[in-house]
Design a protein around this motif. Structure first.
Motif, PDB file in Angstrom:
ATOM      1  N   ASP A   9     -85.294  14.293  69.278  1.00 15.32           N
ATOM      2  CA  ASP A   9     -85.328  13.021  68.394  1.00 15.32           C
ATOM      3  C   ASP A   9     -84.071  13.213  67.585  1.00 15.32           C
ATOM      4  OD1 ASP A   9     -87.761  11.834  69.654  1.00 15.32           O
ATOM      5  OD2 ASP A   9     -88.750  12.674  68.015  1.00 15.32           O
ATOM      6  N   LYS A  13     -80.918  10.343  67.388  1.00  9.89           N
ATOM      7  CA  LYS A  13     -80.860  10.172  66.102  1.00  9.89           C
ATOM      8  C   LYS A  13     -78.943  10.225  66.071  1.00  9.89           C
ATOM      9  CE  LYS A  13     -85.541  10.000  64.303  1.00  9.89           C
ATOM     10  NZ  LYS A  13     -86.160  10.191  63.283  1.00  9.89           N
ATOM     11  N   LEU A  17     -76.362   7.174  65.671  1.00  7.45           N
ATOM     12  CA  LEU A  17     -75.562   6.794  64.773  1.00  7.45           C
ATOM     13  C   LEU A  17     -74.069   7.068  64.698  1.00  7.45           C
ATOM     14  CD1 LEU A  17     -75.739   6.910  61.441  1.00  7.45           C
ATOM     15  CD2 LEU A  17     -75.261   9.103  61.509  1.00  7.45           C
TER      16      LEU A  17
END
Length: 79
Positions: A9, A13, A17
């Motif tokens: 996860d 992310k 980003l």
């Protein structure tokens, strides 16, 4: 110890980003600008260049043959 799911996860992310970061936008814009500039130039592909180089080589050979024939005809006419 860290859970592998948590690490996945976190990696997802970070990837998301970075994909939406200004650096990514700058890269896209730079590629677009360079593509636009190269598109305005009168460039040919390597394949087109190679074909034209072959045509030029054949033309030069034919020119040499014709020059030799003219020279032979001129000598024959002088004799």
């Amino acid at each position: 110890m860290l859970d592998p799911k948590t690490l996945e996860d976190f990696g997802a992310k970070i990837s998301a980003l970075l994909a939406n970061s200004p650096a990514r936008d700058i890269e896209k814009n730079a590629k677009a600008v360079i593509s636009g500039l190269l598109g305005k130039l009168d460039l040919v592909t390597r394949e087109e260049f190679d074909v034209q180089a072959q045509v030029l080589a054949r033309t030069r050979e034919k020119l040499k043959e014709l020059e030799a024939r003219i020279e032979a005809l001129e000598k024959a006419g002088q004799a």
